[in-house]
Design a protein around this motif. Structure first.
Motif, PDB file in Angstrom:
ATOM      1  N   CYS A   1       3.000  -9.010 -15.765  1.00  0.00           N
ATOM      2  CA  CYS A   1       2.916 -10.023 -14.701  1.00  0.00           C
ATOM      3  C   CYS A   1       1.695 -10.894 -14.936  1.00  0.00           C
ATOM      4  O   CYS A   1       0.668 -10.412 -15.414  1.00  0.00           O
ATOM      5  CB  CYS A   1       2.784  -9.356 -13.345  1.00  0.00           C
ATOM      6  N   ARG A   2       1.797 -12.149 -14.563  1.00  0.00           N
ATOM      7  CA  ARG A   2       0.673 -13.097 -14.610  1.00  0.00           C
ATOM      8  C   ARG A   2       0.641 -13.837 -13.282  1.00  0.00           C
ATOM      9  O   ARG A   2       1.644 -14.398 -12.853  1.00  0.00           O
ATOM     10  CB  ARG A   2       0.857 -14.093 -15.743  1.00  0.00           C
ATOM     11  N   LEU A   3      -0.551 -13.847 -12.666  1.00  0.00           N
ATOM     12  CA  LEU A   3      -0.730 -14.543 -11.392  1.00  0.00           C
ATOM     13  C   LEU A   3      -2.092 -15.220 -11.367  1.00  0.00           C
ATOM     14  O   LEU A   3      -3.049 -14.734 -11.998  1.00  0.00           O
ATOM     15  CB  LEU A   3      -0.668 -13.556 -10.224  1.00  0.00           C
ATOM     16  N   PRO A   4      -2.214 -16.321 -10.620  1.00  0.00           N
ATOM     17  CA  PRO A   4      -3.531 -16.932 -10.444  1.00  0.00           C
ATOM     18  C   PRO A   4      -4.446 -15.983  -9.671  1.00  0.00           C
ATOM     19  O   PRO A   4      -3.995 -15.278  -8.765  1.00  0.00           O
ATOM     20  CB  PRO A   4      -3.258 -18.189  -9.616  1.00  0.00           C
ATOM     21  N   ILE A   5      -5.709 -15.975 -10.035  1.00  0.00           N
ATOM     22  CA  ILE A   5      -6.699 -15.178  -9.315  1.00  0.00           C
ATOM     23  C   ILE A   5      -7.163 -15.989  -8.113  1.00  0.00           C
ATOM     24  O   ILE A   5      -7.622 -17.130  -8.264  1.00  0.00           O
ATOM     25  CB  ILE A   5      -7.903 -14.835 -10.217  1.00  0.00           C
ATOM     26  N   LEU A   6      -7.030 -15.428  -6.918  1.00  0.00           N
ATOM     27  CA  LEU A   6      -7.554 -16.094  -5.723  1.00  0.00           C
ATOM     28  C   LEU A   6      -9.079 -15.984  -5.721  1.00  0.00           C
ATOM     29  O   LEU A   6      -9.784 -16.944  -5.478  1.00  0.00           O
ATOM     30  CB  LEU A   6      -6.997 -15.462  -4.453  1.00  0.00           C
ATOM     31  N   HIS A   7      -9.559 -14.770  -5.972  1.00  0.00           N
ATOM     32  CA  HIS A   7     -10.987 -14.490  -6.056  1.00  0.00           C
ATOM     33  C   HIS A   7     -11.132 -13.048  -6.505  1.00  0.00           C
ATOM     34  O   HIS A   7     -10.141 -12.334  -6.692  1.00  0.00           O
ATOM     35  CB  HIS A   7     -11.708 -14.744  -4.728  1.00  0.00           C
ATOM     36  N   SER A   8     -12.349 -12.613  -6.683  1.00  0.00           N
ATOM     37  CA  SER A   8     -12.606 -11.193  -6.932  1.00  0.00           C
ATOM     38  C   SER A   8     -13.680 -10.761  -5.950  1.00  0.00           C
ATOM     39  O   SER A   8     -14.469 -11.576  -5.481  1.00  0.00           O
ATOM     40  CB  SER A   8     -13.028 -10.944  -8.374  1.00  0.00           C
TER      41      SER A   8
ATOM     42  N   SER B   1     -13.287   7.072  -3.515  1.00  0.00           N
ATOM     43  CA  SER B   1     -14.460   7.921  -3.763  1.00  0.00           C
ATOM     44  C   SER B   1     -15.711   7.356  -3.109  1.00  0.00           C
ATOM     45  O   SER B   1     -16.798   7.916  -3.255  1.00  0.00           O
ATOM     46  CB  SER B   1     -14.694   8.062  -5.271  1.00  0.00           C
ATOM     47  N   GLY B   2     -15.588   6.202  -2.440  1.00  0.00           N
ATOM     48  CA  GLY B   2     -16.732   5.582  -1.772  1.00  0.00           C
ATOM     49  C   GLY B   2     -17.571   4.711  -2.690  1.00  0.00           C
ATOM     50  O   GLY B   2     -18.662   4.289  -2.327  1.00  0.00           O
ATOM     51  N   ILE B   3     -17.064   4.422  -3.885  1.00  0.00           N
ATOM     52  CA  ILE B   3     -17.798   3.623  -4.863  1.00  0.00           C
ATOM     53  C   ILE B   3     -17.259   2.196  -4.868  1.00  0.00           C
ATOM     54  O   ILE B   3     -16.040   1.988  -5.005  1.00  0.00           O
ATOM     55  CB  ILE B   3     -17.666   4.242  -6.274  1.00  0.00           C
ATOM     56  N   PRO B   4     -18.145   1.186  -4.729  1.00  0.00           N
ATOM     57  CA  PRO B   4     -17.675  -0.206  -4.788  1.00  0.00           C
ATOM     58  C   PRO B   4     -17.124  -0.532  -6.178  1.00  0.00           C
ATOM     59  O   PRO B   4     -17.706  -0.167  -7.193  1.00  0.00           O
ATOM     60  CB  PRO B   4     -18.928  -1.034  -4.503  1.00  0.00           C
ATOM     61  N   ASP B   5     -15.978  -1.201  -6.190  1.00  0.00           N
ATOM     62  CA  ASP B   5     -15.260  -1.514  -7.419  1.00  0.00           C
ATOM     63  C   ASP B   5     -14.912  -3.009  -7.383  1.00  0.00           C
ATOM     64  O   ASP B   5     -14.299  -3.475  -6.426  1.00  0.00           O
ATOM     65  CB  ASP B   5     -13.995  -0.650  -7.445  1.00  0.00           C
TER      66      ASP B   5
ATOM     67  N   GLU C   1      12.966  -5.963   7.248  1.00  0.00           N
ATOM     68  CA  GLU C   1      13.264  -7.391   7.421  1.00  0.00           C
ATOM     69  C   GLU C   1      12.002  -8.244   7.514  1.00  0.00           C
ATOM     70  O   GLU C   1      12.088  -9.465   7.614  1.00  0.00           O
ATOM     71  CB  GLU C   1      14.126  -7.605   8.677  1.00  0.00           C
ATOM     72  N   HIS C   2      10.842  -7.616   7.485  1.00  0.00           N
ATOM     73  CA  HIS C   2       9.568  -8.323   7.610  1.00  0.00           C
ATOM     74  C   HIS C   2       9.088  -8.777   6.236  1.00  0.00           C
ATOM     75  O   HIS C   2       9.068  -7.992   5.293  1.00  0.00           O
ATOM     76  CB  HIS C   2       8.510  -7.418   8.251  1.00  0.00           C
ATOM     77  N   ARG C   3       8.676 -10.048   6.165  1.00  0.00           N
ATOM     78  CA  ARG C   3       8.248 -10.619   4.887  1.00  0.00           C
ATOM     79  C   ARG C   3       7.063 -11.539   5.122  1.00  0.00           C
ATOM     80  O   ARG C   3       7.057 -12.300   6.071  1.00  0.00           O
ATOM     81  CB  ARG C   3       9.412 -11.399   4.293  1.00  0.00           C
ATOM     82  N   ALA C   4       6.057 -11.443   4.227  1.00  0.00           N
ATOM     83  CA  ALA C   4       4.886 -12.326   4.329  1.00  0.00           C
ATOM     84  C   ALA C   4       4.218 -12.441   2.970  1.00  0.00           C
ATOM     85  O   ALA C   4       4.314 -11.549   2.133  1.00  0.00           O
ATOM     86  CB  ALA C   4       3.892 -11.794   5.361  1.00  0.00           C
ATOM     87  N   ARG C   5       3.508 -13.539   2.803  1.00  0.00           N
ATOM     88  CA  ARG C   5       2.687 -13.739   1.607  1.00  0.00           C
ATOM     89  C   ARG C   5       1.324 -13.130   1.918  1.00  0.00           C
ATOM     90  O   ARG C   5       0.674 -13.518   2.895  1.00  0.00           O
ATOM     91  CB  ARG C   5       2.564 -15.223   1.288  1.00  0.00           C
ATOM     92  N   ILE C   6       0.914 -12.163   1.111  1.00  0.00           N
ATOM     93  CA  ILE C   6      -0.310 -11.414   1.393  1.00  0.00           C
ATOM     94  C   ILE C   6      -1.242 -11.415   0.187  1.00  0.00           C
ATOM     95  O   ILE C   6      -0.839 -11.759  -0.926  1.00  0.00           O
ATOM     96  CB  ILE C   6       0.004  -9.952   1.782  1.00  0.00           C
ATOM     97  N   GLU C   7      -2.484 -11.013   0.423  1.00  0.00           N
ATOM     98  CA  GLU C   7      -3.440 -10.800  -0.659  1.00  0.00           C
ATOM     99  C   GLU C   7      -3.362  -9.348  -1.093  1.00  0.00           C
ATOM    100  O   GLU C   7      -3.250  -8.443  -0.256  1.00  0.00           O
ATOM    101  CB  GLU C   7      -4.853 -11.137  -0.202  1.00  0.00           C
ATOM    102  N   VAL C   8      -3.420  -9.141  -2.413  1.00  0.00           N
ATOM    103  CA  VAL C   8      -3.316  -7.809  -2.999  1.00  0.00           C
ATOM    104  C   VAL C   8      -4.434  -7.642  -4.019  1.00  0.00           C
ATOM    105  O   VAL C   8      -4.646  -8.519  -4.860  1.00  0.00           O
ATOM    106  CB  VAL C   8      -1.954  -7.631  -3.706  1.00  0.00           C
ATOM    107  N   SER C   9      -5.139  -6.519  -3.948  1.00  0.00           N
ATOM    108  CA  SER C   9      -6.121  -6.209  -4.985  1.00  0.00           C
ATOM    109  C   SER C   9      -5.425  -5.378  -6.057  1.00  0.00           C
ATOM    110  O   SER C   9      -4.514  -4.598  -5.765  1.00  0.00           O
ATOM    111  CB  SER C   9      -7.329  -5.458  -4.410  1.00  0.00           C
ATOM    112  N   LEU C  10      -5.843  -5.566  -7.294  1.00  0.00           N
ATOM    113  CA  LEU C  10      -5.292  -4.808  -8.421  1.00  0.00           C
ATOM    114  C   LEU C  10      -6.254  -3.678  -8.737  1.00  0.00           C
ATOM    115  O   LEU C  10      -7.447  -3.914  -8.934  1.00  0.00           O
ATOM    116  CB  LEU C  10      -5.106  -5.721  -9.631  1.00  0.00           C
ATOM    117  N   ALA C  11      -5.744  -2.451  -8.769  1.00  0.00           N
ATOM    118  CA  ALA C  11      -6.619  -1.292  -8.911  1.00  0.00           C
ATOM    119  C   ALA C  11      -5.950  -0.214  -9.749  1.00  0.00           C
ATOM    120  O   ALA C  11      -4.724  -0.154  -9.844  1.00  0.00           O
ATOM    121  CB  ALA C  11      -6.950  -0.726  -7.537  1.00  0.00           C
ATOM    122  N   ASP C  12      -6.775   0.646 -10.322  1.00  0.00           N
ATOM    123  CA  ASP C  12      -6.266   1.825 -11.023  1.00  0.00           C
ATOM    124  C   ASP C  12      -6.037   2.905  -9.977  1.00  0.00           C
ATOM    125  O   ASP C  12      -6.974   3.472  -9.436  1.00  0.00           O
ATOM    126  CB  ASP C  12      -7.276   2.293 -12.069  1.00  0.00           C
TER     127      ASP C  12
END
Length: 147
Positions: free
Chosen positions: A62-69, A76-80, A93-104
């Motif tokens: 997948c390829r998407l524009p980065i909104l921000h980081s 584990s309580g560690i900032p990533d 039936e509910h649909r919306a455009r949302i922000e998603v973070s990419l994580a391991d």
């Protein structure tokens, strides 16, 4: 009303009917992704990644524009530092455009958690004692299947 587990889709990414945990403790929705790399498309920052939605079927890049980081505290309580992208989420039936973070999320049971900001956008309330209120239950591919 949704349960603490639901079947969801991210149709823009071609990810249909997979298991999600509804997480009122998380602000942002987080999707398991591997091979995350920043690229330039037309001089603008994009990210490419392989999403994992818990299926045994191979997933396309997948390829998407980065909104921000931004820094997001992991389980584990560690900032990533994570890339944030926008995509469409569907729950029943509910649909919306949302922000998603990419994580391991390799060691997590669910390939995606749905955070409060998505729930607020979709005007959803969670019943923590119930599951699969908006969608049929689908089996976890990691669960033992009786033959």
């Amino acid at each position: 009303m949704i349960g603490w587990r639901e079947t969801v889709s991210l149709p823009d990414l071609g990810l249909m009917t997979f298991r999600a945990k509804i997480d009122t403790g998380a602000l942002t929705t987080a999707l398991h992704a591997s091979g995350i790399s920043r690229i330039e498309v037309g001089g603008k920052p994009w990210v490419e990644f392989l999403p994992d939605h818990g299926s045994l079927v191979d997933t396309s890049l997948c390829r998407l524009p980065i909104l921000h980081s931004r820094k997001i505290t992991n389980t584990s309580g560690i900032p990533d530092e994570r890339y944030i992208v926008a995509t469409t989420l569907q729950i029943g039936e509910h649909r919306a455009r949302i922000e998603v973070s990419l994580a391991d999320r390799t060691d997590m049971t669910f390939p995606i958690i749905i955070g409060r900001s998505a729930m607020r956008l979709m005007r959803l309330t969670v019943d923590p004692a119930r599951s699969w209120l908006q969608s049929p239950r689908i089996a976890d591919p990691k669960e033992r299947q009786d033959q």
